[in-house]
Design a protein around this motif. Structure first.
Motif, short mmCIF file in Angstrom:
data_model
loop_
_atom_site.label_atom_id
_atom_site.label_comp_id
_atom_site.label_asym_id
_atom_site.label_seq_id
_atom_site.Cartn_x
_atom_site.Cartn_y
_atom_site.Cartn_z
N LYS A 88 -6.34 -1.64 -6.21
CA LYS A 88 -7.48 -0.91 -5.65
C LYS A 88 -7.03 0.50 -5.32
CE LYS A 88 -10.88 -0.99 -1.92
NZ LYS A 88 -11.37 -1.71 -0.74
N ILE A 89 -7.87 1.48 -5.62
CA ILE A 89 -7.59 2.87 -5.27
C ILE A 89 -8.77 3.40 -4.46
CG2 ILE A 89 -8.54 3.79 -7.44
CD1 ILE A 89 -6.27 5.94 -7.32
N THR A 90 -8.47 4.12 -3.38
CA THR A 90 -9.50 4.76 -2.56
C THR A 90 -9.14 6.23 -2.38
OG1 THR A 90 -8.38 4.17 -0.49
CG2 THR A 90 -10.05 2.63 -1.30
N GLY A 91 -10.15 7.04 -2.05
CA GLY A 91 -9.93 8.47 -1.92
C GLY A 91 -9.69 9.13 -3.26
N ALA A 92 -10.11 8.45 -4.31
CA ALA A 92 -9.85 8.90 -5.68
C ALA A 92 -10.91 9.88 -6.15
CB ALA A 92 -9.82 7.70 -6.61
N SER A 93 -10.64 10.49 -7.29
CA SER A 93 -11.58 11.38 -7.97
C SER A 93 -12.00 10.74 -9.28
CB SER A 93 -10.92 12.73 -8.27
OG SER A 93 -10.54 13.37 -7.08
N VAL A 94 -13.18 11.11 -9.76
CA VAL A 94 -13.63 10.63 -11.06
C VAL A 94 -12.56 11.01 -12.09
CG1 VAL A 94 -15.38 10.94 -12.86
CG2 VAL A 94 -16.07 10.72 -10.45
N GLY A 95 -12.19 10.05 -12.92
CA GLY A 95 -11.14 10.27 -13.92
C GLY A 95 -9.81 9.66 -13.55
N ASP A 96 -9.63 9.29 -12.26
CA ASP A 96 -8.40 8.61 -11.84
C ASP A 96 -8.43 7.17 -12.34
OD1 ASP A 96 -7.68 10.94 -10.54
OD2 ASP A 96 -8.06 10.16 -8.52
N GLN B 292 0.84 -1.20 0.00
CA GLN B 292 0.00 0.00 0.00
C GLN B 292 0.87 1.24 0.00
OE1 GLN B 292 -3.56 0.13 2.55
NE2 GLN B 292 -2.67 1.94 3.52
N VAL B 293 0.42 2.25 -0.70
CA VAL B 293 1.09 3.54 -0.73
C VAL B 293 0.03 4.63 -0.86
CG1 VAL B 293 1.45 3.49 -3.25
CG2 VAL B 293 2.99 4.84 -1.82
N THR B 294 0.30 5.78 -0.25
CA THR B 294 -0.62 6.91 -0.34
C THR B 294 0.09 8.07 -1.02
OG1 THR B 294 -1.78 6.22 1.65
CG2 THR B 294 -2.08 8.50 0.98
N SER B 295 -0.62 8.71 -1.95
CA SER B 295 -0.05 9.84 -2.68
C SER B 295 -1.20 10.73 -3.16
CB SER B 295 0.76 9.36 -3.88
OG SER B 295 1.25 10.45 -4.63
N GLY B 296 -1.05 12.02 -2.99
CA GLY B 296 -2.05 12.96 -3.47
C GLY B 296 -3.43 12.73 -2.86
N GLY B 297 -3.47 12.24 -1.63
CA GLY B 297 -4.73 11.97 -0.96
C GLY B 297 -5.41 10.68 -1.37
N ARG B 298 -4.76 9.91 -2.24
CA ARG B 298 -5.31 8.65 -2.71
C ARG B 298 -4.48 7.49 -2.17
NH1 ARG B 298 -5.59 12.98 -5.86
NH2 ARG B 298 -7.20 13.16 -7.45
N THR B 299 -5.14 6.40 -1.84
CA THR B 299 -4.44 5.21 -1.37
C THR B 299 -4.50 4.16 -2.47
OG1 THR B 299 -5.00 5.69 0.92
CG2 THR B 299 -4.36 3.43 0.41
#
Length: 140
Positions: free
Chosen positions: A81-89, A59-66
């Protein structure tokens, strides 16, 4: 865009983590999966026994996304898997011979389908707006 993400992901993983070979623990003999190794490639993990025993291997976190690399010992399969993402990521998973990616179309999380992780290593990478590399998990 796929080739660009793939090249960036490989470059990032190689620069940040070098070559890392980790042997995953063997599943218990009594554990059986919905699929195993290469027969899992391209399959959705949810609704399978693979999701039931999954661990977050890296696991790694960057730009508010995990960004997570999920791994099923009974299936010997991995997915991103990505969490804390924005539409388009985007989230990707790669084992050197199979590559899967998924875009976040709604909400704030997404996962890929599975790739074989029996006898190989896999890694996951997250991309902001589909083109800007956020980070890669490293291999497991």
């Amino acid at each position: 865009m796929l080739n660009r993400r793939l090249m960036v992901g490989f470059s990032c993983a190689a620069m940040l983590f070098g070559t890392l070979a980790v042997t995953a623990p063997a599943a218990h003999a009594s554990a059986t999966g919905s699929c195993y190794g290469s027969s899992c490639t391209g399959k959705e993990p949810n609704g399978t026994t693979c999701a039931s025993d999954a661990i977050t291997a890296k696991q790694v976190t960057s730009g508010g996304r995990t960004i997570q690399l999920r791994y099923s010992p009974s299936c010997r399969a991995a997915w991103g898997k990505i969490t804390g993402a924005s539409v388009g990521d985007w989230i990707t998973v790669d084992n050197g011979s199979a590559y899967e990616e998924r875009q976040v179309n709604s909400g704030s999380d997404q996962h890929t389908v599975m790739v074989n992780d029996a006898g190989v290593t896999s890694s996951a990478c997250g991309f902001k707006n589909g083109t800007t590399l956020l980070a890669c998990t490293g291999s497991y």
